[in-house]
Motif scaffolding. Structure first.
Motif, PDB file in Angstrom:
ATOM      1  N   LEU A 121      56.442  11.714 -24.134  1.00 42.07           N
ATOM      2  CA  LEU A 121      55.792  12.931 -23.817  1.00 42.07           C
ATOM      3  C   LEU A 121      55.900  13.932 -24.825  1.00 42.07           C
ATOM      4  N   ALA A 122      56.670  13.608 -25.891  1.00 43.30           N
ATOM      5  CA  ALA A 122      56.830  14.425 -27.278  1.00 43.30           C
ATOM      6  C   ALA A 122      55.274  14.777 -27.460  1.00 43.30           C
ATOM      7  N   GLY A 123      54.320  13.563 -27.547  1.00 40.81           N
ATOM      8  CA  GLY A 123      53.044  13.843 -27.969  1.00 40.81           C
ATOM      9  C   GLY A 123      52.130  14.240 -26.954  1.00 40.81           C
ATOM     10  N   ASP A 124      52.380  13.502 -25.892  1.00 43.01           N
ATOM     11  CA  ASP A 124      51.380  13.555 -24.802  1.00 43.01           C
ATOM     12  C   ASP A 124      51.414  14.653 -23.769  1.00 43.01           C
ATOM     13  N   ASP A 125      52.681  15.019 -23.526  1.00 37.34           N
ATOM     14  CA  ASP A 125      52.801  16.284 -22.725  1.00 37.34           C
ATOM     15  C   ASP A 125      54.162  17.101 -23.182  1.00 37.34           C
ATOM     16  N   PRO A 126      53.878  17.977 -24.441  1.00 35.20           N
ATOM     17  CA  PRO A 126      55.098  18.585 -24.997  1.00 35.20           C
ATOM     18  C   PRO A 126      55.848  19.497 -24.097  1.00 35.20           C
ATOM     19  N   TYR A 127      54.887  20.217 -23.039  1.00 31.80           N
ATOM     20  CA  TYR A 127      55.679  20.997 -22.127  1.00 31.80           C
ATOM     21  C   TYR A 127      56.741  20.470 -21.333  1.00 31.80           C
ATOM     22  N   GLU A 128      56.318  19.412 -20.771  1.00 31.37           N
ATOM     23  CA  GLU A 128      57.414  18.565 -19.826  1.00 31.37           C
ATOM     24  C   GLU A 128      58.396  17.710 -20.786  1.00 31.37           C
ATOM     25  N   TYR A 129      58.019  17.506 -21.907  1.00 28.21           N
ATOM     26  CA  TYR A 129      59.073  16.818 -22.753  1.00 28.21           C
ATOM     27  C   TYR A 129      60.124  17.987 -22.966  1.00 28.21           C
ATOM     28  N   LEU A 130      59.687  18.997 -23.302  1.00 27.82           N
ATOM     29  CA  LEU A 130      60.678  20.149 -23.399  1.00 27.82           C
ATOM     30  C   LEU A 130      61.610  20.685 -22.427  1.00 27.82           C
ATOM     31  N   ARG A 131      61.067  20.503 -21.146  1.00 28.48           N
ATOM     32  CA  ARG A 131      61.814  20.605 -20.046  1.00 28.48           C
ATOM     33  C   ARG A 131      62.624  19.346 -19.527  1.00 28.48           C
ATOM     34  N   LEU A 132      62.339  18.279 -19.734  1.00 30.01           N
ATOM     35  CA  LEU A 132      63.058  17.080 -19.188  1.00 30.01           C
ATOM     36  C   LEU A 132      63.967  17.047 -20.514  1.00 30.01           C
ATOM     37  N   GLN A 133      63.804  17.508 -21.622  1.00 34.74           N
ATOM     38  CA  GLN A 133      64.849  17.193 -22.713  1.00 34.74           C
ATOM     39  C   GLN A 133      66.062  18.046 -22.198  1.00 34.74           C
ATOM     40  N   GLY A 134      66.038  19.022 -21.483  1.00 34.63           N
ATOM     41  CA  GLY A 134      67.326  19.770 -21.149  1.00 34.63           C
ATOM     42  C   GLY A 134      67.690  19.501 -20.081  1.00 34.63           C
ATOM     43  N   LEU A 135      67.256  18.361 -19.393  1.00 38.65           N
ATOM     44  CA  LEU A 135      68.056  17.812 -17.995  1.00 38.65           C
ATOM     45  C   LEU A 135      69.018  16.771 -18.463  1.00 38.65           C
ATOM     46  N   ARG A 136      69.886  16.506 -17.493  1.00 37.41           N
ATOM     47  CA  ARG A 136      70.899  15.440 -17.374  1.00 37.41           C
ATOM     48  C   ARG A 136      70.814  14.623 -16.251  1.00 37.41           C
ATOM     49  N   LEU A 137      70.871  13.444 -16.354  1.00 34.66           N
ATOM     50  CA  LEU A 137      71.412  12.756 -14.965  1.00 34.66           C
ATOM     51  C   LEU A 137      72.700  12.407 -14.590  1.00 34.66           C
ATOM     52  N   GLN A 138      73.030  12.427 -13.486  1.00 35.08           N
ATOM     53  CA  GLN A 138      74.330  12.271 -12.833  1.00 35.08           C
ATOM     54  C   GLN A 138      74.577  10.872 -12.364  1.00 35.08           C
ATOM     55  N   ARG A 139      75.534  10.158 -12.633  1.00 34.04           N
ATOM     56  CA  ARG A 139      75.652   8.621 -12.131  1.00 34.04           C
ATOM     57  C   ARG A 139      75.947   8.992 -10.561  1.00 34.04           C
ATOM     58  N   GLY A 140      75.430   8.189  -9.773  1.00 31.37           N
ATOM     59  CA  GLY A 140      75.682   8.078  -8.516  1.00 31.37           C
ATOM     60  C   GLY A 140      76.195   6.902  -7.956  1.00 31.37           C
ATOM     61  N   LYS A 141      76.150   6.545  -6.527  1.00 31.48           N
ATOM     62  CA  LYS A 141      76.613   5.236  -6.072  1.00 31.48           C
ATOM     63  C   LYS A 141      76.263   3.996  -6.462  1.00 31.48           C
ATOM     64  N   GLN A 142      76.830   3.070  -6.513  1.00 28.24           N
ATOM     65  CA  GLN A 142      76.663   1.623  -6.681  1.00 28.24           C
ATOM     66  C   GLN A 142      76.343   0.805  -5.373  1.00 28.24           C
ATOM     67  N   GLN A 143      75.485   0.067  -5.135  1.00 27.17           N
ATOM     68  CA  GLN A 143      75.291  -0.773  -4.161  1.00 27.17           C
ATOM     69  C   GLN A 143      74.707  -2.123  -4.488  1.00 27.17           C
ATOM     70  N   THR A 144      74.770  -3.226  -3.857  1.00 25.10           N
ATOM     71  CA  THR A 144      74.047  -4.538  -3.976  1.00 25.10           C
ATOM     72  C   THR A 144      73.048  -4.768  -2.883  1.00 25.10           C
ATOM     73  N   VAL A 145      71.658  -5.172  -3.439  1.00 26.68           N
ATOM     74  CA  VAL A 145      70.674  -5.397  -2.662  1.00 26.68           C
ATOM     75  C   VAL A 145      69.990  -6.688  -2.929  1.00 26.68           C
ATOM     76  N   MET A 146      70.056  -7.556  -1.876  1.00 26.14           N
ATOM     77  CA  MET A 146      69.777  -8.952  -1.968  1.00 26.14           C
ATOM     78  C   MET A 146      70.201  -9.670  -3.225  1.00 26.14           C
ATOM     79  N   GLY A 147      71.470  -9.421  -3.674  1.00 22.26           N
ATOM     80  CA  GLY A 147      72.235  -9.902  -4.402  1.00 22.26           C
ATOM     81  C   GLY A 147      72.263  -9.205  -5.807  1.00 22.26           C
ATOM     82  N   TYR A 148      71.413  -8.275  -6.098  1.00 23.33           N
ATOM     83  CA  TYR A 148      71.157  -7.556  -7.493  1.00 23.33           C
ATOM     84  C   TYR A 148      72.134  -6.390  -7.348  1.00 23.33           C
TER      85      TYR A 148
END
Length: 386
Positions: A121-148
């Motif tokens: 995105l830094a080259g393809d969509d710099p506007y969204e890159y600059l937005r997403l660069q400032g966002l952080r993901l939060q760790r959520g739940k864990q689960q097992t689906v079909m053995g994974y």
């Protein structure tokens, strides 16, 4: 005399960073039509878009916050003059408060910690890159689906969440799959902000999403991504945009990769909805859309209807003449371009109806093509199913 914008119309919008008062902002302005300049900006503290529209004259760039000029209610206004490097001027609120505003062309560069999608995105969509660069993901739940084992992650402002796979595949394969999953999470965050921008004239948009891992195996990964949204249009809407991956390669699967009822060698075609921003249709799609569309309407959809009529005769019965509210699942046209994903029983297809009959798509669980119907018609990916 006012200088011309730094990019020509053919080169698209220009992205800027700057300040509005004491607040850091990112702006995007499109000068394709000087008398109808459009754009948007967000405060880096909040990440939410504010739309802009206005005009470029010989003296200044005049804009107001809002999607168009049809809304007569008061809006903040912006007046900018071309500076040596960008623009400078002032923002005036609806109560008359004035704040200095300056913009400089943005030159974002991917950082060493960026995942591949963000880096693109830094080259393809710099506007969204600059937005997403400032966002952080939060760790959520864990689960097992079909053995994974799965680890969920959430972007808290938008509420968008998706998982990564913790184990169950070779390390290099696992890394590739998780790159695709993380990219899709960020793409949904981008779509969320696009919805909020579209709804800004009517109030805050709604973008509610349910992500369900439907099928995970050594060969395929299939995820339902169902979204209900109201982005400022005439009516709310909903739809499923599943993610189907070749677990061996991490590549996105087209339906013809796993099910082929045509003549000759199966082709590979990803629709625009199935592609990512970083997909190149010229290299991913082996046929034109006309060829793809002709196959779907003349061969695939009639074949699918014939199988469903045999499997689900009650559901596939055409509504009685004059029944305008009936759902005509026997019409091949609604199966030309269905959403689809794998389930333990086979492939579930979701038909596509015209707006007036969209309720016919909601909550369907019966249109499953069983494995016994799929296996005699292998697609081009050469995968072992189920």
């Amino acid at each position: 005399m006012l200088m011309a914008p730094p990019l020509s119309a053919e080169e698209g919008p220009t992205v800027y960073t700057g300040t509005l008062g004491s607040q850091a902002i990112v702006a995007e302005l499109d000068f394709t039509q000087p008398d109808e300049v459009s754009g948007r900006y967000f405060y880096q503290k909040y990440h939410l878009d504010l739309p802009l529209n206005g005009s470029l004259t010989e003296d200044a760039l005049h804009m107001k916050e809002g999607l168009d000029s049809l809304d007569a209610s008061p809006h903040p206004t912006i007046t900018l003059h071309h500076a040596e490097q960008g623009w400078q001027g002032e923002w005036v609120g609806t109560q008359g408060k004035a704040l200095p505003l300056q913009l400089t062309p943005a030159q974002p560069a991917a950082g060493p910690g960026d995942d591949p999608y963000l880096a693109s995105l830094a080259g393809d969509d710099p506007y969204e890159y600059l937005r997403l660069q400032g966002l952080r993901l939060q760790r959520g739940k864990q689960q097992t689906v079909m053995g994974y084992p799965l680890q969920w992650w959430k972007e808290p402002q938008s509420g968008i969440s998706l998982f990564e796979i913790v184990s169950g595949y070779p390390p290099a394969q696992l890394a590739t799959l998780n790159q695709q999953l993380r990219a899709r999470l960020w793409q949904e965050v981008v779509d969320y902000h696009g919805c909020q921008l579209g709804a800004s004239r009517f109030g805050q948009g709604e973008f509610d999403q349910t992500v369900t891992p439907e099928y995970l195996s050594a060969n395929v990964i299939s995820i339902s991504i169902f979204t209900s949204y109201d982005c400022g249009g005439a009516h709310p809407d909903f739809g499923d945009a599943p993610l189907n991956l070749n677990a061996r390669t991490g590549e996105k699967l087209a339906l013809e990769d796993v099910l082929w009822v045509g003549q000759g060698r199966p082709f590979h075609f990803l629709s625009e909805d199935e592609q990512s921003d970083d997909d190149d249709s010229d290299t991913h799609n082996s046929v034109t859309f006309d060829v793809y569309s002709a196959y779907r309407s003349k061969q695939f959809a009639p074949w699918l209807v014939s199988r469903f009529r045999a499997l689900y005769p009650e559901q596939m019965t055409a509504p009685a003449e004059g029944d305008e509210e009936g759902c005509n699942y026997s019409d091949p046209e609604v199966w030309n371009f269905p959403a689809w994903y794998f389930t333990p029983q086979g492939i579930l297809f979701s038909p596509s109806f015209a707006r007036v009959a969209r309720a016919c798509e909601a909550g369907l669980s019966w249109p499953v093509l069983p494995w016994a119907e799929i296996l005699p018609h292998p697609g081009g990916a050469g995968l072992t199913l189920p």
